[in-house]
Design a protein around this motif. Sequence first.
Motif, PDB file in Angstrom:
ATOM      1  N   ALA A 174       7.812  -6.138  14.336  1.00 35.13           N
ATOM      2  CA  ALA A 174       7.974  -5.235  13.175  1.00 35.13           C
ATOM      3  C   ALA A 174       8.979  -3.972  13.460  1.00 35.13           C
ATOM      4  O   ALA A 174       9.578  -3.600  12.696  1.00 35.13           O
ATOM      5  CB  ALA A 174       6.659  -4.678  12.772  1.00 35.13           C
ATOM      6  N   ALA A 175       8.506  -3.195  14.753  1.00 35.80           N
ATOM      7  CA  ALA A 175       9.314  -2.308  14.847  1.00 35.80           C
ATOM      8  C   ALA A 175      10.923  -2.482  15.323  1.00 35.80           C
ATOM      9  O   ALA A 175      11.951  -1.483  15.003  1.00 35.80           O
ATOM     10  CB  ALA A 175       8.746  -1.541  16.289  1.00 35.80           C
ATOM     11  N   ALA A 176      11.174  -3.810  15.896  1.00 32.60           N
ATOM     12  CA  ALA A 176      12.629  -4.085  16.211  1.00 32.60           C
ATOM     13  C   ALA A 176      13.559  -4.210  15.098  1.00 32.60           C
ATOM     14  O   ALA A 176      14.658  -4.596  14.761  1.00 32.60           O
ATOM     15  CB  ALA A 176      12.519  -5.152  17.089  1.00 32.60           C
ATOM     16  N   ILE A 182       4.694   5.288  10.595  1.00 33.04           N
ATOM     17  CA  ILE A 182       3.932   4.210  11.342  1.00 33.04           C
ATOM     18  C   ILE A 182       3.344   3.262  10.078  1.00 33.04           C
ATOM     19  O   ILE A 182       3.347   2.081  10.516  1.00 33.04           O
ATOM     20  CB  ILE A 182       2.808   4.951  12.215  1.00 33.04           C
ATOM     21  CG1 ILE A 182       3.361   5.583  13.543  1.00 33.04           C
ATOM     22  CG2 ILE A 182       1.937   3.788  12.915  1.00 33.04           C
ATOM     23  CD1 ILE A 182       2.283   6.453  14.060  1.00 33.04           C
ATOM     24  N   SER A 183       3.013   3.805   9.185  1.00 32.13           N
ATOM     25  CA  SER A 183       2.405   2.746   8.070  1.00 32.13           C
ATOM     26  C   SER A 183       3.625   1.732   7.638  1.00 32.13           C
ATOM     27  O   SER A 183       3.127   0.709   7.202  1.00 32.13           O
ATOM     28  CB  SER A 183       2.107   3.801   6.944  1.00 32.13           C
ATOM     29  OG  SER A 183       3.087   4.608   6.258  1.00 32.13           O
ATOM     30  N   GLU A 184       4.740   2.419   7.564  1.00 36.34           N
ATOM     31  CA  GLU A 184       5.742   1.315   7.246  1.00 36.34           C
ATOM     32  C   GLU A 184       5.937   0.247   8.089  1.00 36.34           C
ATOM     33  O   GLU A 184       6.094  -1.074   7.732  1.00 36.34           O
ATOM     34  CB  GLU A 184       7.000   2.308   7.055  1.00 36.34           C
ATOM     35  CG  GLU A 184       7.056   3.188   5.904  1.00 36.34           C
ATOM     36  CD  GLU A 184       8.629   3.756   5.767  1.00 36.34           C
ATOM     37  OE1 GLU A 184       9.393   3.201   5.156  1.00 36.34           O
ATOM     38  OE2 GLU A 184       8.645   4.907   6.176  1.00 36.34           O
ATOM     39  N   ARG A 236       4.600  -4.407   8.134  1.00 31.31           N
ATOM     40  CA  ARG A 236       5.551  -5.552   8.349  1.00 31.31           C
ATOM     41  C   ARG A 236       4.962  -6.330   9.373  1.00 31.31           C
ATOM     42  O   ARG A 236       5.200  -7.521   9.716  1.00 31.31           O
ATOM     43  CB  ARG A 236       6.947  -5.077   8.862  1.00 31.31           C
ATOM     44  CG  ARG A 236       7.668  -4.475   7.646  1.00 31.31           C
ATOM     45  CD  ARG A 236       7.911  -5.533   6.503  1.00 31.31           C
ATOM     46  NE  ARG A 236       8.885  -6.386   7.235  1.00 31.31           N
ATOM     47  CZ  ARG A 236       8.853  -7.745   6.681  1.00 31.31           C
ATOM     48  NH1 ARG A 236       7.949  -8.060   5.788  1.00 31.31           N
ATOM     49  NH2 ARG A 236       9.429  -8.618   7.327  1.00 31.31           N
ATOM     50  N   VAL A 237       3.764  -5.844   9.857  1.00 33.99           N
ATOM     51  CA  VAL A 237       3.172  -6.583  11.033  1.00 33.99           C
ATOM     52  C   VAL A 237       2.644  -7.967  10.908  1.00 33.99           C
ATOM     53  O   VAL A 237       2.954  -8.904  11.565  1.00 33.99           O
ATOM     54  CB  VAL A 237       1.997  -5.743  11.863  1.00 33.99           C
ATOM     55  CG1 VAL A 237       1.219  -6.490  12.858  1.00 33.99           C
ATOM     56  CG2 VAL A 237       2.777  -4.437  12.344  1.00 33.99           C
ATOM     57  N   ALA A 238       1.809  -7.951   9.656  1.00 30.29           N
ATOM     58  CA  ALA A 238       1.365  -9.231   9.220  1.00 30.29           C
ATOM     59  C   ALA A 238       2.416 -10.428   8.802  1.00 30.29           C
ATOM     60  O   ALA A 238       2.130 -11.445   9.230  1.00 30.29           O
ATOM     61  CB  ALA A 238       0.397  -8.902   7.938  1.00 30.29           C
ATOM     62  N   ALA A 239       3.400  -9.890   8.561  1.00 30.38           N
ATOM     63  CA  ALA A 239       4.726 -11.218   8.212  1.00 30.38           C
ATOM     64  C   ALA A 239       4.986 -11.491   9.663  1.00 30.38           C
ATOM     65  O   ALA A 239       5.277 -12.935   9.889  1.00 30.38           O
ATOM     66  CB  ALA A 239       5.581 -10.270   7.751  1.00 30.38           C
TER      67      ALA A 239
END
Length: 261
Positions: free
Chosen positions: A68-70, A143-145, A149-152
């Motif tokens: 997600a971060a990438a 961080i919330s943004e 995206r983590v779940a996806a």
Amino acid sequence: MTRLLPVRNELLGGDARPLYLGWLARLGNGELCDDEFEPPVPAGLQALTPAQVALAEFLMLDADWLAAAAESSPSILASESNGSEDNFDPWLRELSVDEMRAKLRMLLQGRSHEAERTLRNAFLKWEKGRNTKHLNLPRRRRISEIESRVAAHRAIRERREQEARQAAEARRREERTRYLTSLLEQEDTAWSSIDAQLRRTTGSAYDQAFQKLQDLAEAYANVRRDAVFRRRLAQLMSSHGKRGAWLARLQKAGYLWQPKS
């Protein structure tokens, strides 16, 4: 730790990805709040170096958070990562005579690594300033943004892992089918092998014979020749029906053969 050693040279060469991974480790440890902003996103987070992969493993980073971060990390172009002549020449023309003499003096003094490091850092700083003027740099996210995206990414990873498991299981079944088919193609040899193992009268020989027997049972069942299996097993038991350890294995597996009186 040997795998992590190149990280030092990467940092000295201006690669900020290890620093971003360290920030993600802080995030994973619960040291940050959801409304905090991420640091500047370095390029190439989707294609970490082997040393950076080792660092991510050492820091026990969550793969889904890293993915997600990438998302907003730009790719590293070959010309930018390798430092081509086309990139160097404009910068070299801006260097003063004193700056060049200072670096040459370092080389003559045997400080080649230091000279390379300072030159590369100076070039990267110059290039970063030039890119800031001409390129749209990634927007720094809260961080919330990133978390949204983590779940996806987790769903994508789990789907890929499931597909990989299914493919591996399909390969295993294919290999198993080929093996069982080969047993029936040489069934007399397979039964003779079991007979030879039983005549050794050792526990390990019994185990090997029983494993081969189970394989044969499955092979016959696959081609609906169970009656042939029972007949061949009866023939085998006429010679080995009084071996207690062998009978115990058959009975435990549900074959329920009894020794002849």
